[in-house]
Design a protein around this motif. Sequence first.
Motif, PDB file in Angstrom:
ATOM      1  N   ALA A  43       0.831  -1.208   0.000  1.00  0.00           N
ATOM      2  CA  ALA A  43       0.000   0.000   0.000  1.00  0.00           C
ATOM      3  C   ALA A  43       0.864   1.256   0.000  1.00  0.00           C
ATOM      4  O   ALA A  43       0.556   2.237  -0.692  1.00  0.00           O
ATOM      5  CB  ALA A  43      -0.929  -0.008   1.212  1.00  0.00           C
ATOM      6  N   LEU A  44       1.945   1.246   0.757  1.00  0.00           N
ATOM      7  CA  LEU A  44       2.862   2.381   0.789  1.00  0.00           C
ATOM      8  C   LEU A  44       3.510   2.599  -0.576  1.00  0.00           C
ATOM      9  O   LEU A  44       3.576   3.732  -1.069  1.00  0.00           O
ATOM     10  CB  LEU A  44       3.934   2.150   1.855  1.00  0.00           C
ATOM     11  CG  LEU A  44       4.924   3.277   2.087  1.00  0.00           C
ATOM     12  CD1 LEU A  44       4.190   4.491   2.651  1.00  0.00           C
ATOM     13  CD2 LEU A  44       6.008   2.820   3.035  1.00  0.00           C
ATOM     14  N   GLY A  56       2.292   1.670  -3.472  1.00  0.00           N
ATOM     15  CA  GLY A  56       1.240   2.145  -4.372  1.00  0.00           C
ATOM     16  C   GLY A  56       0.931   3.613  -4.153  1.00  0.00           C
ATOM     17  O   GLY A  56       0.707   4.367  -5.107  1.00  0.00           O
ATOM     18  N   GLY A  57       0.934   4.046  -2.899  1.00  0.00           N
ATOM     19  CA  GLY A  57       0.702   5.461  -2.605  1.00  0.00           C
ATOM     20  C   GLY A  57       1.817   6.344  -3.133  1.00  0.00           C
ATOM     21  O   GLY A  57       1.569   7.406  -3.718  1.00  0.00           O
ATOM     22  N   ILE A  58       3.051   5.916  -2.955  1.00  0.00           N
ATOM     23  CA  ILE A  58       4.189   6.690  -3.459  1.00  0.00           C
ATOM     24  C   ILE A  58       4.164   6.737  -4.982  1.00  0.00           C
ATOM     25  O   ILE A  58       4.358   7.790  -5.593  1.00  0.00           O
ATOM     26  CB  ILE A  58       5.506   6.100  -2.932  1.00  0.00           C
ATOM     27  CG1 ILE A  58       5.607   6.341  -1.431  1.00  0.00           C
ATOM     28  CG2 ILE A  58       6.708   6.706  -3.642  1.00  0.00           C
ATOM     29  CD1 ILE A  58       6.748   5.596  -0.768  1.00  0.00           C
ATOM     30  N   GLY A 105       1.532   6.383  -6.910  1.00  0.00           N
ATOM     31  CA  GLY A 105       0.392   7.204  -7.316  1.00  0.00           C
ATOM     32  C   GLY A 105       0.685   8.684  -7.173  1.00  0.00           C
ATOM     33  O   GLY A 105       0.289   9.498  -8.015  1.00  0.00           O
ATOM     34  N   PHE A 106       1.388   9.060  -6.114  1.00  0.00           N
ATOM     35  CA  PHE A 106       1.757  10.466  -5.939  1.00  0.00           C
ATOM     36  C   PHE A 106       2.696  10.929  -7.050  1.00  0.00           C
ATOM     37  O   PHE A 106       2.500  11.998  -7.634  1.00  0.00           O
ATOM     38  CB  PHE A 106       2.427  10.661  -4.575  1.00  0.00           C
ATOM     39  CG  PHE A 106       2.888  12.068  -4.356  1.00  0.00           C
ATOM     40  CD1 PHE A 106       1.985  13.047  -3.998  1.00  0.00           C
ATOM     41  CD2 PHE A 106       4.218  12.402  -4.521  1.00  0.00           C
ATOM     42  CE1 PHE A 106       2.399  14.353  -3.804  1.00  0.00           C
ATOM     43  CE2 PHE A 106       4.650  13.693  -4.328  1.00  0.00           C
ATOM     44  CZ  PHE A 106       3.735  14.680  -3.967  1.00  0.00           C
ATOM     45  N   TYR A 147       1.802  13.668  -9.905  1.00  0.00           N
ATOM     46  CA  TYR A 147       2.620  14.875 -10.010  1.00  0.00           C
ATOM     47  C   TYR A 147       3.056  15.119 -11.462  1.00  0.00           C
ATOM     48  O   TYR A 147       3.076  16.240 -11.934  1.00  0.00           O
ATOM     49  CB  TYR A 147       3.845  14.731  -9.100  1.00  0.00           C
ATOM     50  CG  TYR A 147       4.682  15.975  -9.017  1.00  0.00           C
ATOM     51  CD1 TYR A 147       4.282  17.040  -8.222  1.00  0.00           C
ATOM     52  CD2 TYR A 147       5.871  16.083  -9.728  1.00  0.00           C
ATOM     53  CE1 TYR A 147       5.049  18.186  -8.127  1.00  0.00           C
ATOM     54  CE2 TYR A 147       6.641  17.227  -9.650  1.00  0.00           C
ATOM     55  CZ  TYR A 147       6.229  18.275  -8.844  1.00  0.00           C
ATOM     56  OH  TYR A 147       6.981  19.412  -8.769  1.00  0.00           O
TER      57      TYR A 147
END
Length: 94
Positions: free
Chosen positions: A65-66, A68-70, A72-73, A77
């Motif tokens: 999840a971490l 994927g979040g990074i 996605g960010f 951007y």
Amino acid sequence: MKRLFLILLVVGSLGWGPALAEEEKPRWPGVDETVVEKYAKDLGREARDPYINTDQGDLLLFLFALAGGIGGFIMGYYWHKVFVAGKQDPGKPE
């Protein structure tokens, strides 16, 4: 009413067949056990615990999840540069 009971009985019993019929299957050894451990023992190295043990709780899920979040960010951007800026006609005013 009997028809509803019969449908519920049939649908409810579908899940029990595979659960009751499942037996203990022999475990297939993986690459770690068959290849890596064999060569490690031949070279005099024994197995050790990993530095980050992801088998504890939901640590592996948290790491995915971490990541994927990074990812996605970062993609959010650079979204405009990747999908919008390259598609515009250079001769056309914005």
